[in-house]
Write a protein that holds these residues in place. Structure first.
Motif, mmCIF file in Angstrom:
data_model
loop_
_atom_site.group_PDB
_atom_site.id
_atom_site.type_symbol
_atom_site.label_atom_id
_atom_site.label_comp_id
_atom_site.label_asym_id
_atom_site.label_seq_id
_atom_site.Cartn_x
_atom_site.Cartn_y
_atom_site.Cartn_z
ATOM 1 N N TYR A 1 0.823 -1.211 0.000
ATOM 2 C CA TYR A 1 0.000 0.000 0.000
ATOM 3 C C TYR A 1 0.859 1.265 0.000
ATOM 4 O O TYR A 1 0.501 2.273 -0.607
ATOM 5 N N TRP A 2 2.004 1.204 0.678
ATOM 6 C CA TRP A 2 2.846 2.396 0.833
ATOM 7 C C TRP A 2 3.953 2.499 -0.214
ATOM 8 O O TRP A 2 4.665 3.508 -0.262
ATOM 9 N N ALA A 3 4.124 1.474 -1.039
ATOM 10 C CA ALA A 3 5.302 1.383 -1.908
ATOM 11 C C ALA A 3 5.501 2.612 -2.790
ATOM 12 O O ALA A 3 6.613 3.142 -2.908
ATOM 13 N N ASP A 4 4.442 3.097 -3.429
ATOM 14 C CA ASP A 4 4.578 4.228 -4.357
ATOM 15 C C ASP A 4 4.904 5.536 -3.654
ATOM 16 O O ASP A 4 5.514 6.441 -4.248
ATOM 17 N N PHE A 5 4.526 5.660 -2.387
ATOM 18 C CA PHE A 5 4.727 6.926 -1.678
ATOM 19 C C PHE A 5 6.200 7.254 -1.461
ATOM 20 O O PHE A 5 6.556 8.413 -1.281
ATOM 21 N N TYR A 6 7.068 6.235 -1.471
ATOM 22 C CA TYR A 6 8.493 6.524 -1.310
ATOM 23 C C TYR A 6 9.032 7.339 -2.479
ATOM 24 O O TYR A 6 9.992 8.100 -2.335
ATOM 25 N N GLN A 7 8.393 7.185 -3.646
ATOM 26 C CA GLN A 7 8.834 7.906 -4.847
ATOM 27 C C GLN A 7 8.028 9.182 -5.079
ATOM 28 O O GLN A 7 8.598 10.223 -5.435
ATOM 29 N N THR A 8 6.721 9.108 -4.866
ATOM 30 C CA THR A 8 5.859 10.237 -5.202
ATOM 31 C C THR A 8 5.493 11.098 -3.995
ATOM 32 O O THR A 8 5.128 12.254 -4.139
ATOM 33 N N GLY A 9 5.587 10.511 -2.807
ATOM 34 C CA GLY A 9 5.073 11.196 -1.623
ATOM 35 C C GLY A 9 3.568 11.035 -1.536
ATOM 36 O O GLY A 9 2.883 10.803 -2.542
ATOM 37 N N CYS A 10 3.039 11.151 -0.340
ATOM 38 C CA CYS A 10 1.594 11.044 -0.153
ATOM 39 C C CYS A 10 0.972 12.432 -0.007
ATOM 40 O O CYS A 10 1.670 13.446 0.077
ATOM 41 N N HIS A 11 -0.349 12.450 0.017
ATOM 42 C CA HIS A 11 -1.111 13.685 0.170
ATOM 43 C C HIS A 11 -1.658 13.710 1.593
ATOM 44 O O HIS A 11 -2.534 12.912 1.953
ATOM 45 N N ALA A 12 -1.132 14.583 2.440
ATOM 46 C CA ALA A 12 -1.615 14.726 3.811
ATOM 47 C C ALA A 12 -2.793 15.691 3.831
ATOM 48 O O ALA A 12 -2.710 16.796 3.289
ATOM 49 N N VAL A 13 -3.880 15.264 4.455
ATOM 50 C CA VAL A 13 -5.098 16.073 4.479
ATOM 51 C C VAL A 13 -5.622 16.132 5.911
ATOM 52 O O VAL A 13 -5.649 15.117 6.620
ATOM 53 N N THR A 14 -6.044 17.310 6.348
ATOM 54 C CA THR A 14 -6.624 17.451 7.678
ATOM 55 C C THR A 14 -8.124 17.144 7.616
ATOM 56 O O THR A 14 -8.858 17.773 6.859
ATOM 57 N N PRO A 15 -8.599 16.176 8.400
ATOM 58 C CA PRO A 15 -10.023 15.823 8.406
ATOM 59 C C PRO A 15 -10.823 16.745 9.320
ATOM 60 O O PRO A 15 -10.263 17.561 10.057
ATOM 61 N N PHE A 16 -12.163 16.608 9.281
ATOM 62 C CA PHE A 16 -13.024 17.361 10.200
ATOM 63 C C PHE A 16 -12.874 16.851 11.635
ATOM 64 O O PHE A 16 -12.910 17.613 12.587
ATOM 65 N N THR A 17 -12.720 15.532 11.761
ATOM 66 C CA THR A 17 -12.603 14.923 13.085
ATOM 67 C C THR A 17 -11.325 15.365 13.765
ATOM 68 O O THR A 17 -10.259 15.402 13.129
#
Length: 305
Positions: free
Chosen positions: A130-146
């Motif tokens: 699940y995390w493999a691609d994020f090492y190259q592209t980075g993930c999108h951090a988003v702040t939720p309502f909760t």
């Protein structure tokens, strides 16, 4: 693969036969203290640190494991040795501890005098795909309502099994981006953590992370302080606001399975130049050297298999 054995209250049972009572505190109270350790090259990483933190959580939760830390460590290694033959050379493992206060009488809401705590030790294959691609592209951090619960209600340093708040948060950020990773705020608007990890940002060659007043003192989080010192990169904990992420040069999450997950976008805006930054890459390389496993390569191999 041969089915793993689970340790459950003094017995080894096949995973699909491991059962607890519906009156156990895990179910009737939603009360479970937990730890998750991983292996690198089949060697448990910082197992004693995880166990020590587990016992701090147990003390704060006011129940115990019915054994000493040394005894639990020895037992955990025994569980792993029994299951290790089921793992091929390239597959590492989760080692999970779940401890509950044991049986509770539904009618009175009291714990029977003769009811011991429930102790579970589980090993599972570590799937990093699940995390493999994020090492190259980075993930999108988003702040939720909760928002994360205030420390006055439940201190985040008590590592517990409930993921109700985090699951709500994850479902909210997925409305923004199906692959988004939640970055929760506390009730004052300061950065906290995500569903299973800590958060760091890099500005002006300094690494900063939220203080543990509103987030778990992660073992992987602690590793960043160690690696930062080794690389002569200052690491400090402080209160951080969304503005600090928006204006940062780099950012990343840390957690037991993936170690470091780069973040290159925050609430739709690029972090820095929108690429995995040099300090983040340094830290990943240093961590790989430390444990003798190429973290990125292992994740990519997991995705390919």
């Amino acid at each position: 693969m041969t089915q793993n054995l689970v340790y459950l209250n003094g017995e080894y049972v096949p995973a699909d036969q491991a059962k607890i009572s519906i009156f156990d505190g895990a179910i009737s109270l939603g009360m479970t203290v937990t730890e998750s350790t991983r292996t690198f090259g089949h060697q448990p990483y910082r197992l004693r640190d995880h166990i020590d933190r587990l016992y701090l959580s147990l003390k704060a939760a006011r129940f115990d494991a019915g054994m000493t830390q040394d005894e639990l460590e020895k037992l955990t290694l025994e569980v792993w040795e029994k299951n290790k033959p089921n793992y091929d050379a390239g597959t590492d493992a989760w080692i999970i501890h779940n401890i509950t206060p044991g049986q509770w009488v539904p009618s009175s809401g009291q714990k029977p005098a003769d009811s011991a705590s429930t102790v579970m030790i589980i090993t599972l294959p570590l799937d990093l795909s699940y995390w493999a691609d994020f090492y190259q592209t980075g993930c999108h951090a988003v702040t939720p309502f909760t928002r994360i619960q205030p420390a006055q209600s439940l201190d985040a340093r008590i590592k517990n099994r409930s993921r109700f708040i985090y699951t709500l948060a994850e479902s909210e950020v997925k409305l923004v981006d199906p692959k988004a990773q939640s970055l929760l705020l506390d009730t004052d608007g300061y950065l906290s953590e995500n569903k299973g990890g800590n958060f760091f940002l890099v500005s002006n060659n300094r690494i900063r992370t939220p203080s543990t007043i509103n987030c778990l003192d992660g073992i992987s989080r602690q590793s960043i302080f160690t690696l930062g010192e080794k690389l002569n990169i200052p690491v400090e904990e402080c209160q951080l606001l969304p503005y600090d992420v928006t204006t940062a040069d780099e950012a990343f999450f840390t957690s037991t399975p993936y170690c470091i997950m780069p973040a290159t976008k925050f609430n739709g805006l690029e972090i820095g130049d929108g690429k995995v930054g040099p300090i983040t890459k340094q830290l990943i390389a240093a961590w790989s050297d430390l444990v003798g496993v190429d973290i990125i390569e292992q994740a990519q191999a997991s995705k390919a298999s």
